[in-house]
Design an enzyme around this catalytic site. Sequence first.
Site, PDB file in Angstrom:
ATOM      1  CG  HIS A   1      -0.313   0.000   2.549  1.00 24.68           C
ATOM      2  ND1 HIS A   1       0.471   1.033   3.017  1.00 24.68           N
ATOM      3  CD2 HIS A   1      -0.355  -0.909   3.563  1.00 24.68           C
ATOM      4  CE1 HIS A   1       0.884   0.774   4.244  1.00 24.68           C
ATOM      5  NE2 HIS A   1       0.408  -0.420   4.600  1.00 24.68           N
TER       6      HIS A   1
ATOM      7  CB  CYS B   1       1.670  -3.566   4.900  1.00 23.70           C
ATOM      8  SG  CYS B   1       0.120  -4.145   5.645  1.00 23.70           S
TER       9      CYS B   1
END
Length: 341
Positions: free
Chosen positions: A147, A155
């Site tokens: 992202h 992430c």
Amino acid sequence: MLRLGWINAVIAACVLTSVIALGGCGQFSPPYLKPLSAQTQGLLAQKGMTAESPILVRIFKSESELEIWKSKDDGRFYHFKTYPICDWSGTLGPKVNQGDRQTPEGFYLVSAPQMNPKSKYYLSFNLGFPNAYDRSNGRTGADIMVHGDCKSAGCYAMTDGVVEEIYILAREALAGGQQSFQVQAFPFRMTKANMEKHKDDKWFGFWQNLKEGYDSFEISHLPPKVDVCDKHYLINAAFVGGATPNPVGACPAYQKLPVQRAPRERLQEASVKPQARTADAGFLGRPLGSWFGLTFGPPKAPVYSAFTLGPATPATPVPTPTKAVKTKQKAAAAPTVTAQQ
């Protein structure tokens, strides 16, 4: 009376501004609907690729890099572009438990439902953790993404501009007919030297298993066939009688599929020269920017579009001939009369 006229003029101006603004909304596209930039389209054309052709993603933690590979007419994948990973959390090694803030390592598939156009981190796609391998080994977690926003808690975080281009490339490939694209997440480039460097790590056996898929792609430029049985990845296997492997059970009888080496000239064309990085040596393999919310690095050479607007060297002005020169040129241009004429 004058005051009333002034108020009416202000209202009229506001209405006109609103109409213009609303008309401009027709030109606006949210990030997930944007087309590829002209520069990216030019680079695709320069490399003989199309926006709709299938993609493959490779991630390297230690180097903090994400690669996009695109397939060509021969079905093999060729390097398109390498993007910097702005931040990733944890250390080298796989994600094991929910909340450990580790970024995963392994082989994952991303399909259209995993694309998230309305992510609170600008744009994102879900890696699909935990996969069959992760679940067979009791690993837990969810919503592990690539992202934007350059902030990670498990992430792979990119800058918004970088994730936008990656998202659009993935969107176009899926819209072009690719059912899902493979993401290969590695702790580092799995060269012989790097494997030797990490031979005493507790995850070395796991990394040897990942290296089978890494080597297969390096040789063939084809996505490896990945199955899971006996709690490990089985790379490029054909099961006898079409048996279905059980991730936690013993592997059924199988034969190894041959790895077709890419033509030599193709390998040279698609080779990627790894850049020297220091992330593996310091800060537990984390990019330096993750400690301060900033991204550091040496100045990068400017990137130019594949399009040109004219010759690189300007034309030299032609001097105006003098009267004497004009007379000589006129005489030289006069036709010569021969006996035949």
